[in-house]
Design a protein around this motif. Structure first.
Motif, PDB file in Angstrom:
ATOM      1  N   PRO A   6       0.801  -1.242   0.000  1.00 31.96           N
ATOM      2  CA  PRO A   6       0.000   0.000   0.000  1.00 31.96           C
ATOM      3  C   PRO A   6       0.826   1.280   0.000  1.00 31.96           C
ATOM      4  CG  PRO A   6      -0.108  -1.092   2.134  1.00 31.96           C
ATOM      5  CD  PRO A   6       0.577  -2.042   1.205  1.00 31.96           C
ATOM      6  N   TRP A   7       2.093   1.204   0.385  1.00 34.99           N
ATOM      7  CA  TRP A   7       2.934   2.400   0.417  1.00 34.99           C
ATOM      8  C   TRP A   7       3.992   2.311  -0.671  1.00 34.99           C
ATOM      9  CZ3 TRP A   7       1.313  -0.145   4.811  1.00 34.99           C
ATOM     10  CH2 TRP A   7       0.427   0.580   5.629  1.00 34.99           C
ATOM     11  N   GLN A   8       4.195   3.403  -1.371  1.00 33.19           N
ATOM     12  CA  GLN A   8       5.095   3.440  -2.509  1.00 33.19           C
ATOM     13  C   GLN A   8       6.142   4.533  -2.343  1.00 33.19           C
ATOM     14  OE1 GLN A   8       4.694   1.095  -4.898  1.00 33.19           O
ATOM     15  NE2 GLN A   8       2.934   0.299  -3.745  1.00 33.19           N
ATOM     16  N   PHE A   9       7.252   4.379  -3.094  1.00 38.36           N
ATOM     17  CA  PHE A   9       8.262   5.429  -3.139  1.00 38.36           C
ATOM     18  C   PHE A   9       7.754   6.494  -4.102  1.00 38.36           C
ATOM     19  CE2 PHE A   9      11.556   1.805  -2.654  1.00 38.36           C
ATOM     20  CZ  PHE A   9      11.169   1.622  -1.334  1.00 38.36           C
ATOM     21  N   GLY A 102      -1.138   8.587   3.632  1.00 33.21           N
ATOM     22  CA  GLY A 102      -1.493   8.204   2.276  1.00 33.21           C
ATOM     23  C   GLY A 102      -0.731   6.970   1.838  1.00 33.21           C
ATOM     24  N   ASN A 103      -0.174   7.014   0.636  1.00 33.00           N
ATOM     25  CA  ASN A 103       0.633   5.892   0.141  1.00 33.00           C
ATOM     26  C   ASN A 103       2.114   6.248   0.117  1.00 33.00           C
ATOM     27  OD1 ASN A 103       0.597   7.752  -1.945  1.00 33.00           O
ATOM     28  ND2 ASN A 103       0.626   6.186  -3.556  1.00 33.00           N
ATOM     29  N   HIS A 107       7.126   9.116   4.008  1.00 33.86           N
ATOM     30  CA  HIS A 107       6.431   9.928   5.010  1.00 33.86           C
ATOM     31  C   HIS A 107       6.066   9.073   6.229  1.00 33.86           C
ATOM     32  CE1 HIS A 107       4.192  13.252   6.630  1.00 33.86           C
ATOM     33  NE2 HIS A 107       3.096  12.517   6.715  1.00 33.86           N
ATOM     34  N   LEU A 108       5.572   7.859   5.974  1.00 36.86           N
ATOM     35  CA  LEU A 108       5.276   6.943   7.068  1.00 36.86           C
ATOM     36  C   LEU A 108       6.540   6.590   7.836  1.00 36.86           C
ATOM     37  CD1 LEU A 108       3.480   4.943   8.636  1.00 36.86           C
ATOM     38  CD2 LEU A 108       3.902   3.284   6.802  1.00 36.86           C
ATOM     39  N   THR A 109       7.626   6.347   7.124  1.00 37.85           N
ATOM     40  CA  THR A 109       8.896   5.986   7.750  1.00 37.85           C
ATOM     41  C   THR A 109       9.386   7.091   8.679  1.00 37.85           C
ATOM     42  OG1 THR A 109       9.484   4.657   5.816  1.00 37.85           O
ATOM     43  CG2 THR A 109      11.269   5.292   7.278  1.00 37.85           C
ATOM     44  N   LYS A 110       9.329   8.322   8.203  1.00 39.71           N
ATOM     45  CA  LYS A 110       9.748   9.452   9.032  1.00 39.71           C
ATOM     46  C   LYS A 110       8.813   9.648  10.225  1.00 39.71           C
ATOM     47  CE  LYS A 110      11.800  11.945   5.139  1.00 39.71           C
ATOM     48  NZ  LYS A 110      11.703  13.133   4.249  1.00 39.71           N
ATOM     49  N   ALA A 111       7.522   9.407  10.012  1.00 38.74           N
ATOM     50  CA  ALA A 111       6.553   9.596  11.096  1.00 38.74           C
ATOM     51  C   ALA A 111       6.823   8.646  12.249  1.00 38.74           C
ATOM     52  CB  ALA A 111       5.131   9.395  10.559  1.00 38.74           C
ATOM     53  N   LEU A 112       7.202   7.403  11.953  1.00 43.92           N
ATOM     54  CA  LEU A 112       7.504   6.434  13.020  1.00 43.92           C
ATOM     55  C   LEU A 112       8.629   6.932  13.918  1.00 43.92           C
ATOM     56  CD1 LEU A 112       7.301   3.069  11.024  1.00 43.92           C
ATOM     57  CD2 LEU A 112       5.666   3.900  12.727  1.00 43.92           C
ATOM     58  N   GLY A 113       9.689   7.437  13.293  1.00 45.99           N
ATOM     59  CA  GLY A 113      10.801   7.942  14.088  1.00 45.99           C
ATOM     60  C   GLY A 113      10.451   9.214  14.828  1.00 45.99           C
ATOM     61  N   HIS A 114       9.653  10.069  14.204  1.00 44.50           N
ATOM     62  CA  HIS A 114       9.316  11.358  14.807  1.00 44.50           C
ATOM     63  C   HIS A 114       8.463  11.181  16.062  1.00 44.50           C
ATOM     64  CE1 HIS A 114       9.212  15.737  14.373  1.00 44.50           C
ATOM     65  NE2 HIS A 114       7.975  15.691  14.836  1.00 44.50           N
TER      66      HIS A 114
END
Length: 287
Positions: A6-9, A102-103, A107-114
């Motif tokens: 569901p998540w793309q580069f 979103g996809n 952004h998801l990766t950065k959000a986890l660390g943040h």
């Protein structure tokens, strides 16, 4: 990446990148604000709704101990209730990380660390700063005083918060970023990973991941801890001193790595530094 994922580069414009940065900052505010709200609600509950405890003998207390207040497995220390609370908080932070991602994989990766690092100051405020003093683990931390919870009741949450909440988020952040680097190409290198591994920010990030894992491995000085077996005849006092010194050193180096890893983490590291000073003063004043 696979189209089934569901998540793309995705490539984003400067305007979209700024919007994502604002969303990340908003997540940090929400994550910290939720902790402040939780402390207020717990304080109100303890002051106005919690029934006063009545002294009982140890045998009576053991009989009254419920399934929910017992460890899930033999030789475990933390209770099912403590695990449940921490898993619920992990679920909240995961939901906050997925919110409006979103996809967009990065952004998801950065959000986890943040959101993980946003919790660091509160993790410090839960810790018994005078761990090695005569009243050590019982000396109240800042959160203990604010929430009207005894430190012995709060310390298990401090331990689990690091293991169940912060560490999975930080490790997940690192794994997703490494996957991105490995799968992405670079015109001058075999992969983006081969190029980025030479950059200081990635090296600091990998250092932070290493110290996160070491903190998980170096648990508090119980007879069952693997590192205690290296000194089987050492006293409890010696084990506590070794644990505290190594634990504090690892956390300090982790904070340094986070500070130099990415500029957005610096405010949380500085907050954690300020929290350590406040917590030490609180422990000293209310010991």
């Amino acid at each position: 990446m696979s189209s089934e994922w569901p998540w793309q580069f995705v490539s984003v414009s400067p305007t979209e990148k700024q919007h994502r940065r604002e969303l990340l900052n908003l997540r940090g505010y929400y994550a910290q604000g939720a902790l402040v709200l939780a402390i207020i609600l717990i304080r109100l509950y303890n002051n106005y709704f919690s029934a006063p405890s009545k002294p009982n003998g140890s045998r009576s207390r053991n009989k009254q101990r419920s399934w929910f207040d017992s460890p899930p497995f033999a030789n475990w220390i933390e209770t099912r209730k403590q695990y449940l609370v921490c898993f619920i908080w992990l679920g909240w932070l995961l939901g906050l990380s997925f919110w409006k991602s979103g996809n967009d994989y990065l952004h998801l990766t950065k959000a986890l660390g943040h959101v993980a690092l946003s919790q660091l100051p509160f993790q410090v405020l839960m810790s018994p700063a005078l761990y090695l003093s005569a009243k050590g683990p019982a000396s109240p931390s800042t959160v203990s005083v604010l929430a009207s919870i005894s430190q012995p009741a709060l310390t298990p949450y401090h331990r689990l918060f690091g293991r169940v909440v912060l560490s999975p988020l930080l490790v997940g952040h690192a794994i997703l970023y490494l996957n991105f680097f490995i799968q992405s190409s670079h015109p001058d290198f075999s992969s983006l990973f081969a190029k980025r591994i030479q950059d200081p920010d990635v090296q600091w990030g990998l250092g932070g991941l290493t110290f996160t894992i070491l903190i998980l491995a170096f648990v508090r000085p119980l007879r069952t801890a693997f590192w205690v077996q290296l000194w089987p005849t050492s006293s409890l006092k010696t084990r506590r001193e070794v644990f505290y010194g190594v634990h504090l050193s690892l956390v300090t180096v982790l904070c340094i790595a986070a500070y130099f890893h990415v500029s957005q983490a610096q405010v949380f590291v500085l907050e954690a530094l300020g929290a350590s000073v406040v917590n030490a003063l609180c422990c000293w004043k209310f010991r």
